[in-house]
Scaffold this active site. Structure first.
Site, mmCIF file in Angstrom:
data_model
loop_
_atom_site.group_PDB
_atom_site.id
_atom_site.type_symbol
_atom_site.label_atom_id
_atom_site.label_comp_id
_atom_site.label_asym_id
_atom_site.label_seq_id
_atom_site.Cartn_x
_atom_site.Cartn_y
_atom_site.Cartn_z
ATOM 1 N N SER A 1 -11.650 14.694 -2.136
ATOM 2 C CA SER A 1 -11.476 14.342 -0.731
ATOM 3 C C SER A 1 -10.890 12.943 -0.673
ATOM 4 O O SER A 1 -11.155 12.130 -1.561
ATOM 5 C CB SER A 1 -12.830 14.337 -0.025
ATOM 6 O OG SER A 1 -12.774 15.174 1.110
ATOM 7 N N GLU B 1 0.510 3.621 10.857
ATOM 8 C CA GLU B 1 0.842 4.614 11.882
ATOM 9 C C GLU B 1 -0.259 5.673 12.011
ATOM 10 O O GLU B 1 -0.002 6.771 12.487
ATOM 11 C CB GLU B 1 2.197 5.270 11.530
ATOM 12 C CG GLU B 1 3.336 4.257 11.348
ATOM 13 C CD GLU B 1 3.358 3.575 9.989
ATOM 14 O OE1 GLU B 1 4.184 2.663 9.780
ATOM 15 O OE2 GLU B 1 2.512 3.948 9.120
ATOM 16 N N SER B 2 -1.485 5.444 11.529
ATOM 17 C CA SER B 2 -2.689 6.261 11.604
ATOM 18 C C SER B 2 -3.199 6.737 10.236
ATOM 19 O O SER B 2 -3.577 5.895 9.433
ATOM 20 C CB SER B 2 -2.531 7.426 12.575
ATOM 21 O OG SER B 2 -3.816 8.014 12.754
ATOM 22 N N HIS C 1 -8.757 17.553 1.719
ATOM 23 C CA HIS C 1 -9.892 18.068 0.951
ATOM 24 C C HIS C 1 -9.370 19.254 0.160
ATOM 25 O O HIS C 1 -8.607 20.070 0.677
ATOM 26 C CB HIS C 1 -11.059 18.497 1.843
ATOM 27 C CG HIS C 1 -12.260 18.773 1.013
ATOM 28 N ND1 HIS C 1 -13.137 17.777 0.593
ATOM 29 C CD2 HIS C 1 -12.715 19.918 0.445
ATOM 30 C CE1 HIS C 1 -14.083 18.316 -0.177
ATOM 31 N NE2 HIS C 1 -13.844 19.617 -0.276
ATOM 32 N N CYS D 1 1.326 8.070 14.612
ATOM 33 C CA CYS D 1 1.604 7.548 15.959
ATOM 34 C C CYS D 1 3.009 6.960 15.965
ATOM 35 O O CYS D 1 3.504 6.537 14.910
ATOM 36 C CB CYS D 1 0.643 6.418 16.301
ATOM 37 S SG CYS D 1 -1.067 6.872 16.109
ATOM 38 N N HIS E 1 3.204 -20.524 -14.675
ATOM 39 C CA HIS E 1 4.478 -21.250 -14.750
ATOM 40 C C HIS E 1 4.383 -22.507 -15.613
ATOM 41 O O HIS E 1 5.333 -22.850 -16.320
ATOM 42 C CB HIS E 1 4.977 -21.551 -13.335
ATOM 43 C CG HIS E 1 5.365 -20.305 -12.593
ATOM 44 N ND1 HIS E 1 4.834 -19.956 -11.377
ATOM 45 C CD2 HIS E 1 6.191 -19.296 -12.954
ATOM 46 C CE1 HIS E 1 5.354 -18.784 -11.004
ATOM 47 N NE2 HIS E 1 6.177 -18.361 -11.943
ATOM 48 N N ASP F 1 11.045 -15.682 -8.700
ATOM 49 C CA ASP F 1 10.222 -16.448 -7.748
ATOM 50 C C ASP F 1 10.519 -17.941 -7.854
ATOM 51 O O ASP F 1 10.205 -18.708 -6.965
ATOM 52 C CB ASP F 1 8.733 -16.180 -7.996
ATOM 53 C CG ASP F 1 8.354 -16.383 -9.452
ATOM 54 O OD1 ASP F 1 8.022 -15.375 -10.128
ATOM 55 O OD2 ASP F 1 8.446 -17.516 -9.933
ATOM 56 N N GLU G 1 18.533 -13.622 -12.912
ATOM 57 C CA GLU G 1 17.586 -12.753 -12.209
ATOM 58 C C GLU G 1 18.363 -11.557 -11.675
ATOM 59 O O GLU G 1 19.419 -11.717 -11.056
ATOM 60 C CB GLU G 1 16.923 -13.517 -11.052
ATOM 61 C CG GLU G 1 16.243 -12.683 -10.002
ATOM 62 C CD GLU G 1 15.142 -11.769 -10.517
ATOM 63 O OE1 GLU G 1 15.178 -10.563 -10.218
ATOM 64 O OE2 GLU G 1 14.245 -12.294 -11.217
ATOM 65 N N GLY H 1 19.735 -9.450 -17.119
ATOM 66 C CA GLY H 1 19.523 -10.378 -18.236
ATOM 67 C C GLY H 1 19.912 -9.773 -19.573
ATOM 68 O O GLY H 1 20.360 -10.486 -20.484
ATOM 69 N N ASP I 1 6.561 -6.208 -15.932
ATOM 70 C CA ASP I 1 6.057 -5.362 -17.018
ATOM 71 C C ASP I 1 7.174 -4.445 -17.519
ATOM 72 O O ASP I 1 8.197 -4.289 -16.858
ATOM 73 C CB ASP I 1 4.889 -4.510 -16.486
ATOM 74 C CG ASP I 1 3.741 -5.398 -16.015
ATOM 75 O OD1 ASP I 1 2.913 -4.946 -15.213
ATOM 76 O OD2 ASP I 1 3.704 -6.569 -16.437
ATOM 77 N N PRO J 1 13.699 -2.095 -14.162
ATOM 78 C CA PRO J 1 14.798 -2.921 -14.691
ATOM 79 C C PRO J 1 14.392 -3.725 -15.912
ATOM 80 O O PRO J 1 15.242 -4.127 -16.707
ATOM 81 C CB PRO J 1 15.137 -3.836 -13.516
ATOM 82 C CG PRO J 1 13.894 -3.905 -12.691
ATOM 83 C CD PRO J 1 13.285 -2.528 -12.804
HETATM 84 N N1 SAM Z 1 5.093 -13.542 -13.558
HETATM 85 C C1 SAM Z 1 5.487 -12.238 -13.378
HETATM 86 C C2 SAM Z 1 4.820 -11.304 -14.344
HETATM 87 O O1 SAM Z 1 4.282 -11.770 -15.326
HETATM 88 O O2 SAM Z 1 4.746 -10.133 -14.084
HETATM 89 C C3 SAM Z 1 6.985 -12.116 -13.433
HETATM 90 C C4 SAM Z 1 7.563 -12.779 -12.340
HETATM 91 S S1 SAM Z 1 9.244 -12.669 -12.071
HETATM 92 C C5 SAM Z 1 9.174 -12.320 -10.415
HETATM 93 C C6 SAM Z 1 9.872 -11.229 -12.818
HETATM 94 C C7 SAM Z 1 11.318 -11.007 -12.479
HETATM 95 O O3 SAM Z 1 12.005 -10.312 -13.528
HETATM 96 C C8 SAM Z 1 11.530 -10.142 -11.218
HETATM 97 O O4 SAM Z 1 12.046 -10.930 -10.200
HETATM 98 C C9 SAM Z 1 12.496 -9.047 -11.667
HETATM 99 O O5 SAM Z 1 13.437 -8.721 -10.687
HETATM 100 C C10 SAM Z 1 13.125 -9.704 -12.891
HETATM 101 N N2 SAM Z 1 13.754 -8.762 -13.810
HETATM 102 C C11 SAM Z 1 13.294 -7.552 -14.200
HETATM 103 N N3 SAM Z 1 14.178 -6.970 -15.033
HETATM 104 C C12 SAM Z 1 15.205 -7.839 -15.175
HETATM 105 C C13 SAM Z 1 16.439 -7.820 -15.919
HETATM 106 N N4 SAM Z 1 16.772 -6.768 -16.674
HETATM 107 N N5 SAM Z 1 17.249 -8.900 -15.846
HETATM 108 C C14 SAM Z 1 16.920 -9.970 -15.070
HETATM 109 N N6 SAM Z 1 15.779 -10.046 -14.332
HETATM 110 C C15 SAM Z 1 14.944 -8.997 -14.400
#
Ligand code: SAM
Length: 426
Positions: free
Chosen positions: A55, A62-63, A68, A83, A203, A227, A247, A279, A300, A304
């Site tokens: 369940s 929107e609600s 179940h 809604c 950072h 970021d 990025e 990258g 992770d 990408p």
């Molecule tokens: N601190 C975070 C973590 O440990 O999960 C990572 C932060 S930073 C926002 C990660 C960045 O890697 C994202 O903005 C994502 O778009 C970028 N990213 C992922 N794959 C990428 C690629 N192939 N080339 C360049 N940037 C990439």
């Protein structure tokens, strides 16, 4: 709008019993059905009954969607209630029919709250505002709006006062939440990337350890880091001539410049060469020996970023490092994703040599388990501890008024617990 809401009462028949008994799959399907229809999920809760049956409810702005299941009959009853005009519940109907592999489904739509039968009550809206919103006129805030990042065993929830940014980019869903405990928070595809209140740990540790131990860093490269936090910390090192940042997703940069300005503060710095590109491609095309420090500040190993965890990519990084160059990566959590963690160190050891690869830890409250790791791989003789200048590190931390990094944290970060040592044969 002829009615306040649309309620579709659904019956799915001849579904696959195993699916109807899998609470994680049901939850993912119900949340997927909501998102596919364009709804914004506020919260969801699902329960697995013993011996079988599930369940659950997904609360949306929107609600709600509710379900179940009776796996023993291959039957599921679902309520899709929306809604407003922005969400089409029939999209969810079809999405779930496919997800449950239903032989057939039947559904009836009811208009709920027919306007012709309703008349607005004359009452003072202020009465409905809760105390906080009554004082400063801020929008009505529901009590328990939670963001939750979860996998099938672990979840982290943060209470928030709404979403400030929500865009589906070419690569991922980019969202910014205004959390009550950690300030504004960036998530990508539902995973916490950084928050205003604990970002400094990540950072400071991903930048100052390599830049204070490399003999004379002049040119540094950041892969990812949209970021801006890694660039901000790097640019504290005046000895650097240039920081290149690659990025892939300009939506991340846009969201952080507007909603996380304290983190994105250096994205217009004159020494920063900010490139929006993949990258993997950039590193492949970069000249051999052209960088002293390369920091892979990626998400992770999904979407990408998958290729950023490949042997080919790390071999290319090794190639573009100068003779004394250092590569730093966020190497996941030894507690949370230990399979990836182990593999990462095997690969680095095979490229840089085991004796030149070091793991260090830091504690980031909003990351799964809070225990996070970084890798330090040296192409030449750079070493994170041998010849470490404590005084230079102490002064740097003091002058820049850092919040996490200092000379003792530097040294202790490499002191690994036994279970981690065992995982990477250190
Ligand atoms: N601190 C975070 C973590 O440990 O999960 C990572 C932060 S930073 C926002 C990660 C960045 O890697 C994202 O903005 C994502 O778009 C970028 N990213 C992922 N794959 C990428 C690629 N192939 N080339 C360049 N940037 C990439």
């Amino acid at each position: 709008m002829a009615s306040l809401g649309r309620h579709i009462i659904v019956e799915y028949y001849d579904c696959t019993p195993e699916i109807l008994n899998d609470v994680t799959l049901i939850q993912e399907s119900m949340e997927g059905a909501a998102e596919k229809a364009g709804a914004t999920i506020i919260n969801s809760t699902f329960h697995h009954f013993s011996p079988y049956g599930v369940s659950g409810v997904v609360v949306i702005e929107e609600s709600h969607l509710a379900i179940h299941t009776w796996p023993e009959y291959g039957y599921a009853s679902v309520d899709l209630f929306t809604c407003g005009e922005s969400v089409d519940p029939w999209v969810s109907y079809q999405y779930l029919k496919d997800a449950f592999e239903a032989g057939h489904g039947s559904a009836v739509e009811l208009k709920r709250g027919e306007m012709a039968l309703l008349s607005k009550k004359a009452f003072d809206i202020q009465q409905l505002r809760d105390d906080k919103s009554a004082d400063d006129g801020s929008p009505i805030r529901t009590k328990d709006v939670w963001f939750t990042e979860r996998d099938d065993k672990i979840a982290l929830s943060l209470k928030h006062d709404g979403k400030l940014y929500d865009q589906q980019s070419d690569f991922q869903r980019v969202e910014v939440y205004n959390t009550q405990a950690y300030g504004n928070m960036l998530t990508l595809d539902g995973m916490v990337m950084t928050t205003e209140k604990d970002e400094y740990v990540y950072h400071e540790m991903i930048t100052h350890i390599p830049l204070l131990t490399h003999p004379n860093p002049k040119r540094a490269l950041i892969i990812g880091g949209g970021d801006g936090g890694t660039a901000r910390e790097m640019l504290r090192h005046e000895g650097l001539d240039e920081v290149v940042m690659v990025e892939i997703d300009d939506k991340v940069i846009e969201a952080c410049k507007v909603h996380l300005p304290s983190i994105a503060s250096a994205l217009d710095h004159p020494k920063l060469n900010l490139i929006v590109d993949d990258g993997i491609k950039y590193v492949k095309e970069a000249a051999a020996g052209s960088f002293d420090v390369v920091v892979v500040d990626s998400t992770d190993p999904v979407g990408p970023a998958e290729g950023l965890f490949s042997v080919e990519f790390y071999k290319e990084v090794h190639r573009i490092l100068s003779d004394n160059g250092v590569m730093i990566t966020q190497s996941e959590s030894p507690r949370f994703n230990n399979k990836v963690f182990k593999e990462i160190y095997q690969v680095y050891g095979s490229i840089f040599g085991n004796e030149r690869v070091h793991c260090y830890l830091a504690y980031i409250p909003t990351y799964p388990t809070g225990m996070w790791s970084f890798s330090y791989s040296a192409k030449g003789d750079a070493h994170p501890l041998k010849g470490f200048d404590r005084e230079k590190s102490r002064k740097f931390s003091e002058v820049h008024d850092l919040s996490y990094y200092n000379e003792s944290i530097h040294e202790s970060a490499f002191a690994l617990p036994n279970f981690v040592k065992k995982m990477i044969n250190k």
